[in-house]
Scaffold this motif. Sequence first.
Motif, PDB file in Angstrom:
ATOM      1  N   ALA A  68       0.826  -1.204   0.000  1.00 24.80           N
ATOM      2  CA  ALA A  68       0.000   0.000   0.000  1.00 24.80           C
ATOM      3  C   ALA A  68       0.863   1.259   0.000  1.00 24.80           C
ATOM      4  CB  ALA A  68      -0.933  -0.003   1.205  1.00 24.80           C
ATOM      5  N   ILE A  69       1.937   1.263   0.770  1.00 34.06           N
ATOM      6  CA  ILE A  69       2.830   2.424   0.811  1.00 34.06           C
ATOM      7  C   ILE A  69       3.484   2.649  -0.543  1.00 34.06           C
ATOM      8  CG2 ILE A  69       5.018   3.249   1.780  1.00 34.06           C
ATOM      9  CD1 ILE A  69       4.095   1.997   4.446  1.00 34.06           C
ATOM     10  N   VAL A  70       3.930   1.582  -1.175  1.00 31.58           N
ATOM     11  CA  VAL A  70       4.572   1.708  -2.487  1.00 31.58           C
ATOM     12  C   VAL A  70       3.567   2.206  -3.523  1.00 31.58           C
ATOM     13  CG1 VAL A  70       5.647   0.396  -4.370  1.00 31.58           C
ATOM     14  CG2 VAL A  70       6.379   0.032  -2.009  1.00 31.58           C
ATOM     15  N   VAL A  71       2.348   1.660  -3.511  1.00 24.54           N
ATOM     16  CA  VAL A  71       1.329   2.070  -4.484  1.00 24.54           C
ATOM     17  C   VAL A  71       0.959   3.541  -4.291  1.00 24.54           C
ATOM     18  CG1 VAL A  71      -1.090   1.748  -5.150  1.00 24.54           C
ATOM     19  CG2 VAL A  71       0.398  -0.228  -4.878  1.00 24.54           C
ATOM     20  N   VAL A  72       0.774   3.974  -3.055  1.00 24.28           N
ATOM     21  CA  VAL A  72       0.440   5.379  -2.804  1.00 24.28           C
ATOM     22  C   VAL A  72       1.615   6.275  -3.187  1.00 24.28           C
ATOM     23  CG1 VAL A  72      -0.080   7.069  -0.999  1.00 24.28           C
ATOM     24  CG2 VAL A  72      -1.284   4.895  -1.048  1.00 24.28           C
ATOM     25  N   GLY A  73       2.839   5.806  -2.975  1.00 24.40           N
ATOM     26  CA  GLY A  73       4.016   6.588  -3.360  1.00 24.40           C
ATOM     27  C   GLY A  73       4.174   6.720  -4.861  1.00 24.40           C
ATOM     28  N   ILE A  74       3.825   5.680  -5.598  1.00 27.62           N
ATOM     29  CA  ILE A  74       3.981   5.710  -7.057  1.00 27.62           C
ATOM     30  C   ILE A  74       2.797   6.408  -7.722  1.00 27.62           C
ATOM     31  CG2 ILE A  74       4.104   4.251  -9.116  1.00 27.62           C
ATOM     32  CD1 ILE A  74       5.680   2.246  -7.455  1.00 27.62           C
ATOM     33  N   PHE A  75       1.590   6.196  -7.204  1.00 30.54           N
ATOM     34  CA  PHE A  75       0.386   6.776  -7.801  1.00 30.54           C
ATOM     35  C   PHE A  75      -0.339   7.684  -6.807  1.00 30.54           C
ATOM     36  CE2 PHE A  75       0.862   2.480  -9.689  1.00 30.54           C
ATOM     37  CZ  PHE A  75       1.167   2.866 -10.983  1.00 30.54           C
ATOM     38  N   PRO A  76       0.252   8.785  -6.391  1.00 31.98           N
ATOM     39  CA  PRO A  76      -0.409   9.629  -5.390  1.00 31.98           C
ATOM     40  C   PRO A  76      -1.673  10.312  -5.918  1.00 31.98           C
ATOM     41  CG  PRO A  76       1.544  10.714  -6.214  1.00 31.98           C
ATOM     42  CD  PRO A  76       1.539   9.333  -6.789  1.00 31.98           C
ATOM     43  N   ASP A  77      -1.753  10.524  -7.234  1.00 28.07           N
ATOM     44  CA  ASP A  77      -2.931  11.192  -7.802  1.00 28.07           C
ATOM     45  C   ASP A  77      -4.203  10.367  -7.633  1.00 28.07           C
ATOM     46  OD1 ASP A  77      -1.370  13.315  -8.541  1.00 28.07           O
ATOM     47  OD2 ASP A  77      -1.023  12.561 -10.576  1.00 28.07           O
ATOM     48  N   LEU A  78      -4.057   9.056  -7.559  1.00 32.16           N
ATOM     49  CA  LEU A  78      -5.235   8.214  -7.352  1.00 32.16           C
ATOM     50  C   LEU A  78      -5.871   8.480  -5.993  1.00 32.16           C
ATOM     51  CD1 LEU A  78      -3.984   4.784  -8.702  1.00 32.16           C
ATOM     52  CD2 LEU A  78      -5.591   6.337  -9.789  1.00 32.16           C
ATOM     53  N   PHE A  79      -5.058   8.874  -5.027  1.00 34.49           N
ATOM     54  CA  PHE A  79      -5.547   9.033  -3.669  1.00 34.49           C
ATOM     55  C   PHE A  79      -5.660  10.487  -3.232  1.00 34.49           C
ATOM     56  CE2 PHE A  79      -3.376   5.025  -4.155  1.00 34.49           C
ATOM     57  CZ  PHE A  79      -4.321   4.133  -3.694  1.00 34.49           C
ATOM     58  N   ALA A  80      -5.168  11.428  -4.024  1.00 35.31           N
ATOM     59  CA  ALA A  80      -5.172  12.837  -3.642  1.00 35.31           C
ATOM     60  C   ALA A  80      -6.592  13.393  -3.562  1.00 35.31           C
ATOM     61  CB  ALA A  80      -4.342  13.659  -4.623  1.00 35.31           C
ATOM     62  N   GLY A  81      -7.474  13.002  -4.448  1.00 37.66           N
ATOM     63  CA  GLY A  81      -8.842  13.503  -4.442  1.00 37.66           C
ATOM     64  C   GLY A  81      -9.810  12.579  -3.743  1.00 37.66           C
ATOM     65  N   PHE A  82      -9.305  11.607  -3.024  1.00 37.44           N
ATOM     66  CA  PHE A  82     -10.145  10.609  -2.381  1.00 37.44           C
ATOM     67  C   PHE A  82     -11.172  11.220  -1.432  1.00 37.44           C
ATOM     68  CE2 PHE A  82     -10.809   7.235   0.831  1.00 37.44           C
ATOM     69  CZ  PHE A  82     -11.418   6.314   0.009  1.00 37.44           C
ATOM     70  N   PRO A  83     -10.820  12.160  -0.542  1.00 37.71           N
ATOM     71  CA  PRO A  83     -11.852  12.733   0.352  1.00 37.71           C
ATOM     72  C   PRO A  83     -12.927  13.498  -0.410  1.00 37.71           C
ATOM     73  CG  PRO A  83      -9.680  13.152   1.220  1.00 37.71           C
ATOM     74  CD  PRO A  83      -9.492  12.594  -0.160  1.00 37.71           C
TER      75      PRO A  83
END
Length: 89
Positions: A68-83
């Motif tokens: 999960a840490i690696v995925v969030v580090g590589i693809f932060p845009d997927l999670f930036a607009g999550f809220p």
Amino acid sequence: FWAKFQIFAVAIVADQAYLAVAVVVNSVISLYYYFSIVRQMFFVEGLEERPFRASALVTGVVALAAVAIVVVGIFPDLFAGFPDRLSVP
């Protein structure tokens, strides 16, 4: 480190030297317990050697967290607009 540095810099700019001194004193005091952990780890002989054995559950949770840490580090845009996507219209 950066948070302490920013507080120190703002305190100097705002002419609040007592706050800057408090930050420096706390940093020097904290070095004692940080280095005591390092001393215990590397320079003090342990009582007995114990092999580390993690259960399958612990190993799975650590592996999942690492992925999960690696995925969030590589693809932060997927999670930036999550809220924003969770908000109620």
